[in-house]
Design an enzyme around this catalytic site. Sequence first.
Site, short mmCIF file in Angstrom:
data_model
loop_
_atom_site.label_atom_id
_atom_site.label_comp_id
_atom_site.label_asym_id
_atom_site.label_seq_id
_atom_site.Cartn_x
_atom_site.Cartn_y
_atom_site.Cartn_z
N LYS A 197 0.87 -1.17 0.00
CA LYS A 197 0.00 0.00 0.00
C LYS A 197 0.91 1.22 0.00
O LYS A 197 1.25 1.78 1.05
CB LYS A 197 -0.89 -0.04 1.24
CG LYS A 197 -2.14 0.79 1.13
CD LYS A 197 -3.15 0.39 2.19
CE LYS A 197 -4.24 1.42 2.34
NZ LYS A 197 -5.06 1.63 1.14
N1 PPE Z 1 -7.73 -2.16 -2.58
C1 PPE Z 1 -7.18 -0.93 -2.55
C2 PPE Z 1 -6.48 -0.44 -3.76
C3 PPE Z 1 -7.30 -0.15 -1.40
O1 PPE Z 1 -6.76 1.06 -1.37
C4 PPE Z 1 -8.00 -0.65 -0.28
C5 PPE Z 1 -8.15 0.18 0.96
C6 PPE Z 1 -8.55 -1.95 -0.35
C7 PPE Z 1 -8.39 -2.68 -1.52
C8 PPE Z 1 -9.24 -2.59 0.82
O2 PPE Z 1 -8.33 -2.87 1.83
P1 PPE Z 1 -8.74 -2.94 3.37
O3 PPE Z 1 -9.05 -1.55 3.80
O4 PPE Z 1 -7.56 -3.50 4.04
O5 PPE Z 1 -9.92 -3.82 3.45
N2 PPE Z 1 -8.30 1.56 0.73
C9 PPE Z 1 -8.07 2.48 1.82
C10 PPE Z 1 -7.82 3.87 1.32
C11 PPE Z 1 -8.94 4.63 0.74
C12 PPE Z 1 -8.55 6.07 0.43
O6 PPE Z 1 -9.27 6.70 -0.32
O7 PPE Z 1 -7.56 6.59 0.94
C13 PPE Z 1 -9.16 2.38 2.89
O8 PPE Z 1 -10.21 1.80 2.65
O9 PPE Z 1 -8.92 2.88 3.99
#
Ligand code: PPE
Length: 317
Positions: free
Chosen positions: A157
Amino acid sequence: MQEAEFIWMDGEVVPWAEAKVHVLSHALHYGSGVFEGIRAYKTERGTAIFRHREHLERLERSAEHYHIDIPYSVDELQRATHDLIRRNGLDSCYIRPLAFRGYGEMGLSPLDSPVSVVVAVWPWGAYLGEDGKKDGIRAKVSSWHRIGPGSLIPLAKATGQYLNSILAKVETSKAGYQEAILLDEKGNVCEGTGENIFLVKDGKASTPSLESSILAGITRDSVIKILSDLGFEFEEREIPREELFLADEVFLTGTAAEIVPIREIDDHVVGEPGEITRAVQERYDDAIFGRRSEYQDWLDIVELKDHPKAVSEHGSN
Ligand code: PPE
């Protein structure tokens, strides 16, 4: 955005407006940062951070991929976050830890620029809207493919990687949709710009496997457990694009978004949020709000102790 009072920055708690960096910071030029998105919810046992350790451990892994040595342990970041939430007097919030290369040397080699670490917390409502959670959203498959393992690190990330999400997000929002779905390099379904994706066909749920260039979402992992607890059939596999259009239910999962049904994709009607989507939403809410005993291990409770706001007024850290 809705501001809070304090931000934790390199070991100190500073007033929100004073958490600043130099314009020649490495990360600003080259995207050399890693971050997390976490949520804390008000529960009967107090403010509870959902799967806090797992998020901080993912932050450490993302950092390792990009040669960033975070000078704080997971324990230290966990404690700092508890303290910050108390000092801001929040009982629910979004939490954004970020580690990045700061001001030092220009040029692509990041190794001589100092590493800074910040944690910010603030109140953040439904990422894709309350209506989106309730009624479902309209999504579009983006013409931009998701970054692949040959050029970047899909499982990390990292800040720079989000230019990919931004291209997809802007393209689809200009076309009038609320979210973009990205495909991987082979044309299989990957995920949303900030969410993982699940679909349901004939009572069976599936989601792209980790080999499909996705982020290993922590909400995705929670939903996999919930699907099994609810007794639904489930598999991780490659999902070709056309399956999206034949699915009975499709939903997105993410920390910010939580569980969001998709009711239309590329003008194909998926329909009203279905039975499995609703059941998962309900059980996820029970988990984050601490309403069921089997998910208590997912909650990191912020104890109320010892840091009354009065002692932390401006300047005295
Ligand atoms: N894919 C991506 C690309 C992603 O950024 C997130 C989280 C997820 C999947 C889901 O991951 P998880 O939160 O561990 O279930 N995206 C974060 C950032 C959003 C933003 O706009 O900044 C979030 O959901 O916090």
